[in-house]
Scaffold this motif. Structure first.
Motif, PDB file in Angstrom:
ATOM      1  N   GLY A   6       9.052 104.985  72.980  1.00 33.31           N
ATOM      2  CA  GLY A   6       9.713 103.666  73.086  1.00 33.31           C
ATOM      3  C   GLY A   6       8.816 102.609  72.679  1.00 33.31           C
ATOM      4  N   LYS A   7       9.122 101.551  72.180  1.00 31.47           N
ATOM      5  CA  LYS A   7       8.460 100.343  71.689  1.00 31.47           C
ATOM      6  C   LYS A   7       7.638  99.845  72.937  1.00 31.47           C
ATOM      7  CE  LYS A   7       8.853  95.746  70.030  1.00 31.47           C
ATOM      8  NZ  LYS A   7       9.727  94.353  69.250  1.00 31.47           N
ATOM      9  N   TRP A   8       8.147  99.732  74.295  1.00 23.85           N
ATOM     10  CA  TRP A   8       7.347  99.000  75.210  1.00 23.85           C
ATOM     11  C   TRP A   8       6.458 100.337  76.205  1.00 23.85           C
ATOM     12  CZ3 TRP A   8       6.274  94.322  74.303  1.00 23.85           C
ATOM     13  CH2 TRP A   8       7.327  93.513  73.768  1.00 23.85           C
ATOM     14  N   THR A   9       6.833 101.387  75.936  1.00 24.41           N
ATOM     15  CA  THR A   9       6.336 102.520  76.614  1.00 24.41           C
ATOM     16  C   THR A   9       4.943 102.562  77.074  1.00 24.41           C
ATOM     17  OG1 THR A   9       8.183 103.849  76.047  1.00 24.41           O
ATOM     18  CG2 THR A   9       6.347 105.056  76.954  1.00 24.41           C
ATOM     19  N   MET A  10       4.207 102.521  75.901  1.00 28.76           N
ATOM     20  CA  MET A  10       2.584 102.713  76.030  1.00 28.76           C
ATOM     21  C   MET A  10       2.104 101.404  76.359  1.00 28.76           C
ATOM     22  SD  MET A  10       1.982 105.696  74.558  1.00 28.76           S
ATOM     23  CE  MET A  10       0.182 105.822  73.809  1.00 28.76           C
ATOM     24  N   SER A  11       2.622 100.249  76.243  1.00 25.57           N
ATOM     25  CA  SER A  11       2.300  98.969  76.836  1.00 25.57           C
ATOM     26  C   SER A  11       2.334  99.125  78.324  1.00 25.57           C
ATOM     27  CB  SER A  11       2.989  97.845  76.241  1.00 25.57           C
ATOM     28  OG  SER A  11       2.584  97.690  74.974  1.00 25.57           O
ATOM     29  N   VAL A  12       3.549  99.688  78.965  1.00 27.05           N
ATOM     30  CA  VAL A  12       3.845  99.430  80.298  1.00 27.05           C
ATOM     31  C   VAL A  12       2.571 100.585  81.019  1.00 27.05           C
ATOM     32  CG1 VAL A  12       5.440 100.265  82.027  1.00 27.05           C
ATOM     33  CG2 VAL A  12       6.149  98.770  80.334  1.00 27.05           C
ATOM     34  N   ILE A  13       2.441 101.809  80.239  1.00 23.51           N
ATOM     35  CA  ILE A  13       1.776 102.658  80.738  1.00 23.51           C
ATOM     36  C   ILE A  13       0.351 102.363  80.852  1.00 23.51           C
ATOM     37  CG2 ILE A  13       0.776 105.032  80.517  1.00 23.51           C
ATOM     38  CD1 ILE A  13       3.346 105.780  79.398  1.00 23.51           C
ATOM     39  N   ASN A  14       0.035 101.586  79.661  1.00 26.80           N
ATOM     40  CA  ASN A  14      -1.501 100.799  79.728  1.00 26.80           C
ATOM     41  C   ASN A  14      -1.518  99.992  80.883  1.00 26.80           C
ATOM     42  OD1 ASN A  14      -3.989 100.843  78.405  1.00 26.80           O
ATOM     43  ND2 ASN A  14      -3.388  98.615  77.836  1.00 26.80           N
ATOM     44  N   ALA A  15      -0.662  98.935  81.331  1.00 23.85           N
ATOM     45  CA  ALA A  15      -0.810  98.069  82.037  1.00 23.85           C
ATOM     46  C   ALA A  15      -1.022  98.665  83.587  1.00 23.85           C
ATOM     47  CB  ALA A  15       0.380  97.379  82.227  1.00 23.85           C
ATOM     48  N   LEU A  16      -0.195 100.031  83.609  1.00 25.78           N
ATOM     49  CA  LEU A  16      -0.171 100.496  85.076  1.00 25.78           C
ATOM     50  C   LEU A  16      -1.439 101.421  85.100  1.00 25.78           C
ATOM     51  CD1 LEU A  16       3.406 101.671  85.545  1.00 25.78           C
ATOM     52  CD2 LEU A  16       1.912  99.876  86.828  1.00 25.78           C
ATOM     53  N   MET A  17      -2.393 101.659  84.258  1.00 26.97           N
ATOM     54  CA  MET A  17      -3.784 102.344  84.340  1.00 26.97           C
ATOM     55  C   MET A  17      -4.531 101.507  85.087  1.00 26.97           C
ATOM     56  SD  MET A  17      -3.925 105.221  82.430  1.00 26.97           S
ATOM     57  CE  MET A  17      -3.072 105.752  81.385  1.00 26.97           C
ATOM     58  N   SER A  18      -4.367 100.174  85.346  1.00 31.79           N
ATOM     59  CA  SER A  18      -5.445  99.445  86.207  1.00 31.79           C
ATOM     60  C   SER A  18      -4.984  99.546  87.580  1.00 31.79           C
ATOM     61  CB  SER A  18      -5.227  98.101  86.001  1.00 31.79           C
ATOM     62  OG  SER A  18      -4.039  97.603  85.992  1.00 31.79           O
ATOM     63  N   GLY A  19      -3.740  99.982  87.988  1.00 35.52           N
ATOM     64  CA  GLY A  19      -3.639 100.421  89.382  1.00 35.52           C
ATOM     65  C   GLY A  19      -1.968  99.865  89.606  1.00 35.52           C
ATOM     66  N   VAL A  20      -1.494  99.966  90.863  1.00 32.02           N
ATOM     67  CA  VAL A  20      -0.168  99.827  91.229  1.00 32.02           C
ATOM     68  C   VAL A  20       0.144  98.226  91.147  1.00 32.02           C
ATOM     69  CG1 VAL A  20       1.264  99.614  93.355  1.00 32.02           C
ATOM     70  CG2 VAL A  20      -0.547 101.336  93.119  1.00 32.02           C
ATOM     71  N   LEU A  21       1.351  98.049  90.523  1.00 34.27           N
ATOM     72  CA  LEU A  21       1.905  96.532  90.181  1.00 34.27           C
ATOM     73  C   LEU A  21       3.258  96.403  90.598  1.00 34.27           C
ATOM     74  CD1 LEU A  21       0.600  96.087  86.548  1.00 34.27           C
ATOM     75  CD2 LEU A  21      -0.341  95.210  88.463  1.00 34.27           C
ATOM     76  N   ARG A  22       3.516  95.294  91.279  1.00 33.19           N
ATOM     77  CA  ARG A  22       4.857  95.089  91.256  1.00 33.19           C
ATOM     78  C   ARG A  22       5.700  94.318  90.098  1.00 33.19           C
ATOM     79  NH1 ARG A  22       2.381  91.529  95.384  1.00 33.19           N
ATOM     80  NH2 ARG A  22       3.242  89.815  93.951  1.00 33.19           N
ATOM     81  N   PHE A  23       7.127  94.542  90.052  1.00 27.29           N
ATOM     82  CA  PHE A  23       7.833  94.280  88.925  1.00 27.29           C
ATOM     83  C   PHE A  23       7.382  92.938  88.193  1.00 27.29           C
ATOM     84  CE2 PHE A  23      11.197  93.101  86.249  1.00 27.29           C
ATOM     85  CZ  PHE A  23      11.720  94.223  85.640  1.00 27.29           C
ATOM     86  N   GLY A  24       7.300  92.139  88.876  1.00 33.23           N
ATOM     87  CA  GLY A  24       6.778  90.940  88.272  1.00 33.23           C
ATOM     88  C   GLY A  24       5.578  90.887  87.701  1.00 33.23           C
ATOM     89  N   GLU A  25       4.601  91.442  88.501  1.00 27.42           N
ATOM     90  CA  GLU A  25       3.101  91.701  87.819  1.00 27.42           C
ATOM     91  C   GLU A  25       3.321  92.353  86.524  1.00 27.42           C
ATOM     92  OE1 GLU A  25       0.536  91.411  92.163  1.00 27.42           O
ATOM     93  OE2 GLU A  25       1.489  93.362  91.369  1.00 27.42           O
ATOM     94  N   LEU A  26       4.040  93.394  86.500  1.00 27.17           N
ATOM     95  CA  LEU A  26       3.955  94.204  85.557  1.00 27.17           C
ATOM     96  C   LEU A  26       4.592  93.504  84.269  1.00 27.17           C
ATOM     97  CD1 LEU A  26       3.559  97.215  84.269  1.00 27.17           C
ATOM     98  CD2 LEU A  26       5.926  97.825  85.369  1.00 27.17           C
ATOM     99  N   GLU A  27       5.510  92.818  84.466  1.00 27.27           N
ATOM    100  CA  GLU A  27       6.102  92.015  83.294  1.00 27.27           C
ATOM    101  C   GLU A  27       5.239  91.169  82.882  1.00 27.27           C
ATOM    102  OE1 GLU A  27      10.403  89.806  82.815  1.00 27.27           O
ATOM    103  OE2 GLU A  27       9.696  89.839  84.612  1.00 27.27           O
ATOM    104  N   ARG A  28       4.425  90.357  83.520  1.00 24.88           N
ATOM    105  CA  ARG A  28       3.392  89.512  83.202  1.00 24.88           C
ATOM    106  C   ARG A  28       2.158  90.242  82.275  1.00 24.88           C
ATOM    107  NH1 ARG A  28       4.492  87.152  87.936  1.00 24.88           N
ATOM    108  NH2 ARG A  28       3.025  88.071  89.191  1.00 24.88           N
TER     109      ARG A  28
END
Length: 97
Positions: A6-28
């Motif tokens: 998916g277009k955004w899949t790697m970006s979302v996984i990369n963002a979560l590499m830093s740890g737990v995020l809430r939905f709004g934090e993940l969106e930012r």
């Protein structure tokens, strides 16, 4: 490879590499993604057991996302892809000069 296509899949996984995020934090943390696409992407990743979703019974409701063991196993792959991108970016810049 289909799991990560998916277009955004790697970006979302990369963002979560830093740890737990809430939905709004993940969106930012993923510039350019809209709410609807983020919701679809995290749902697909959850179905594929790459991320876990932990809802909290608060008002308003909050949900935390984190990588599962399967998701964390992607860390060396992500690091290798980032290293390749940086190396080739600098090489491409040098070739254009």
């Amino acid at each position: 490879m289909d799991l990560l296509s998916g277009k955004w899949t790697m970006s979302v996984i990369n963002a979560l590499m830093s740890g737990v995020l809430r939905f709004g934090e993940l969106e930012r943390a993923v510039p350019g993604i809209n709410t609807r696409m983020l919701a679809r992407t995290v749902k697909e990743l959850e179905e594929r057991k790459i991320i876990s979703r932990k809802p909290h019974p608060t008002v308003p409701p909050t949900v935390e996302y984190s990588l599962t063991e399967k998701g964390l196993a992607l860390k060396p792959v992500m690091q290798a892809l980032q290293a390749w991108a940086v190396a080739n970016y600098h090489r491409a810049q040098a070739e254009q000069s």
